[in-house]
Design an enzyme around this catalytic site. Sequence first.
Site, PDB file in Angstrom:
ATOM      1  N   HIS A  20       0.835  -1.208   0.000  1.00  0.00           N
ATOM      2  CA  HIS A  20       0.000   0.000   0.000  1.00  0.00           C
ATOM      3  C   HIS A  20       0.865   1.252   0.000  1.00  0.00           C
ATOM      4  CE1 HIS A  20      -3.037  -2.690   2.301  1.00  0.00           C
ATOM      5  NE2 HIS A  20      -3.463  -2.581   1.055  1.00  0.00           N
ATOM      6  N   LYS A  44     -16.168  -8.345   8.745  1.00  0.00           N
ATOM      7  CA  LYS A  44     -15.213  -8.237   9.849  1.00  0.00           C
ATOM      8  C   LYS A  44     -14.805  -9.615  10.339  1.00  0.00           C
ATOM      9  CE  LYS A  44     -14.636  -4.851  13.437  1.00  0.00           C
ATOM     10  NZ  LYS A  44     -13.261  -5.022  13.204  1.00  0.00           N
ATOM     11  N   ARG A  94      -1.770  -6.333  -8.417  1.00  0.00           N
ATOM     12  CA  ARG A  94      -0.731  -7.324  -8.148  1.00  0.00           C
ATOM     13  C   ARG A  94      -0.802  -8.411  -9.213  1.00  0.00           C
ATOM     14  NH1 ARG A  94      -2.711  -8.301  -2.178  1.00  0.00           N
ATOM     15  NH2 ARG A  94      -4.570  -8.367  -3.470  1.00  0.00           N
ATOM     16  N   SER A 132      -2.801  -7.747   3.090  1.00  0.00           N
ATOM     17  CA  SER A 132      -3.073  -7.562   4.518  1.00  0.00           C
ATOM     18  C   SER A 132      -3.369  -8.907   5.174  1.00  0.00           C
ATOM     19  CB  SER A 132      -4.276  -6.632   4.704  1.00  0.00           C
ATOM     20  OG  SER A 132      -4.003  -5.363   4.166  1.00  0.00           O
TER      21      SER A 132
END
Length: 168
Positions: A20, A44, A94, A132
Amino acid sequence: MESRRIAVCPGSFDPVTLGHLDIIRRASNLFDKVIVLISTNVSKTKTSFDLPERLMLMEKVIVGMDNVVIDILDGLLAEYVRNAKATVIVKGLRAVSDFEYEFQMALANKKLYPAAETIFLTTTSENMFLSSSVVKNIAYFGGDISPFVPECVCEDIKQRIHRTEEIS
Ligand code: PNS
């Protein structure tokens, strides 16, 4: 009419990685102003960082980048871009696996706000498989995340994931 070229760099940043940071830094060299837009988490998980945490990490990461600001995205990206008088959405690309998802979002955003363009910056080869989720997975099992995240937030991320493990 706004003469400065404003770009938005949207993402979950859950948490921010070196991938990032690379995209944000390169975008800041291309545009007069870059708004890093942290999106609220729709899905979440146990290891997800909440919004204040992701904001705090990003604030540390952009220190010294004078034309970069942070904001929260709580709604449609296209609407935000319109209201901010931005003209470009910058995303990192990516592997090929990103392409279909990103292409779909770019087309949807183009339909919703035709005045904005989505541009893709190709990731560096070192960050090709960095995400992440990979960072959270490594941290969860006590691995070394320092090659994957900005140094200034490495300890914060480690502590946070460690804490998750303790209370889970
Ligand atoms: O880090 P990510 O998962 O690639 O970020 C995705 C993000 C935040 C850019 C995307 O989910 C988004 O734009 N959300 C806002 C809602 C929206 O505008 N949806 C319509 C476009 S598909």
